[in-house]
Design an enzyme around this catalytic site. Structure first.
Site, PDB file in Angstrom:
ATOM      1  N   ASP A  40       0.830  -1.215   0.000  1.00 11.40           N
ATOM      2  CA  ASP A  40       0.000   0.000   0.000  1.00 11.40           C
ATOM      3  C   ASP A  40       0.865   1.266   0.000  1.00 11.40           C
ATOM      4  O   ASP A  40       1.995   1.256   0.496  1.00 11.40           O
ATOM      5  CB  ASP A  40      -0.895  -0.030   1.253  1.00 11.40           C
ATOM      6  CG  ASP A  40      -2.032   0.964   1.175  1.00 11.40           C
ATOM      7  OD1 ASP A  40      -2.283   1.509   0.080  1.00 11.40           O
ATOM      8  OD2 ASP A  40      -2.671   1.203   2.212  1.00 11.40           O
ATOM      9  N   ASN A  64     -10.463  -2.937  -6.823  1.00  9.18           N
ATOM     10  CA  ASN A  64      -9.646  -1.907  -7.482  1.00  9.18           C
ATOM     11  C   ASN A  64     -10.201  -1.454  -8.838  1.00  9.18           C
ATOM     12  O   ASN A  64      -9.766  -0.440  -9.383  1.00  9.18           O
ATOM     13  CB  ASN A  64      -8.188  -2.367  -7.651  1.00  9.18           C
ATOM     14  CG  ASN A  64      -7.383  -2.301  -6.372  1.00  9.18           C
ATOM     15  OD1 ASN A  64      -6.427  -3.050  -6.185  1.00  9.18           O
ATOM     16  ND2 ASN A  64      -7.759  -1.409  -5.461  1.00  9.18           N
TER      17      ASN A  64
END
Ligand code: FPP
Length: 250
Positions: free
Chosen positions: A27, A75
């Site tokens: 991340d 996503n």
């Protein structure tokens, strides 16, 4: 201090007590880029480059499996340009990994639902998996269009099919049966889960496999995560007392 001299950190690692399987939530690519006045795509590219070093180092240490969260089932909600960029990056990575990770003896697999991916990526996954299948080093699972809940649905469907065909008695279903329906069938559970960029959540990653994983949250964004940081995460892992629901024998 998080950083130590490479040699010093390495000395701290007990190579006989390595995590067998490391999961990584990579991340912070976007924030890394933003801080530098760059587009988010630059963060993803830097993250993909850094990943090769981490996989190589994990393999050098003797870790057997590493699973990296490259693209989640959620996503797709990102702007189309970013999704397209990530898909191209992944395609290039899969193509290139055959060559660039060859010397490292890395075996590459993709986990996740493939049917939503482009035909080109689907074909490249098959080709890369085939080309690297006989390697004996670390197994690198690239989680691509992956969601932990989707994976459990996938496993449940397989069991239902077997039950409907009369091959399986629903009353006899065990944890092992569910495990065998996962994309990671046959692999050990995740021992160490690393998430970068300071967020402390799971984000639908390997829900079944992380049941007893030790979690290490690192403040720095993924493109800044270096092999020395991997060493530090492993050292933290080795200093944790794992009881798996039992008690210490001491
Ligand atoms: C999270 O950062 C990262 C991703 C959604 C993609 C991860 C992909 C890579 C590291 C590169 C591609 C991977 C491979 C295997 C080639 P973010 O974009 O959510 O960052 P932010 O939270 O700072 O916005």
């Amino acid at each position: 201090m998080f950083f130590k001299k490479k040699k010093e950190v390495k000395r701290d690692i007990d190579l006989t007590k390595l995590p067998q399987h490391i999961g990584v939530i990579m991340d912070g690519n976007g924030r890394w880029a933003k801080k530098r006045g760059l587009p988010r795509s630059a963060g993803h590219s830097a993250g993909a480059e850094g990943l090769k070093k981490i996989v190589t180092e994990a393999n050098n240490l003797g870790v057997k499996y590493i699973t990296v969260y490259a693209f989640s089932t959620e996503n797709w909600k990102r702007p189309k340009a970013e999704v397209d960029y990530l898909m191209n990056l992944l395609l290039g990575y899969l193509k290139d990994a055959e060559r660039s990770l060859a010397g490292e003896n890395v075996r590459i697999r993709a986990i996740g639902s493939r049917k939503e991916l482009s035909k080109e990526i689907q074909e490249q996954i098959i080709a890369t998996e085939k080309l690297t299948a006989d390697r004996s080093g670390i197994v690198m699972n690239i989680a691509l269009n992956y969601g932990g809940r989707e994976e459990l649905v996938h496993s449940a469907k397989q069991l239902c099919r077997r039950a409907a065909a009369g091959e399986l008695d629903p009353e006899s279903i065990t944890e092992k049966d569910i495990d065998q329906g996962l994309y990671t069938a046959g692999q050990p559970d995740v021992d160490l889960l690393i998430r970068t960029s300071g967020e402390q959540r799971i984000s639908n990653f390997m829900l079944w496999q992380i049941s007893y994983a030790e979690m290490v949250f690192v403040d720095k964004p993924w493109p800044d995560f270096k092999p020395e940081d991997l060493h530090e995460c492993i050292r933290i892992f080795q200093n944790r007392g794992r009881r798996f629901g039992g008690v210490d024998n001491a």
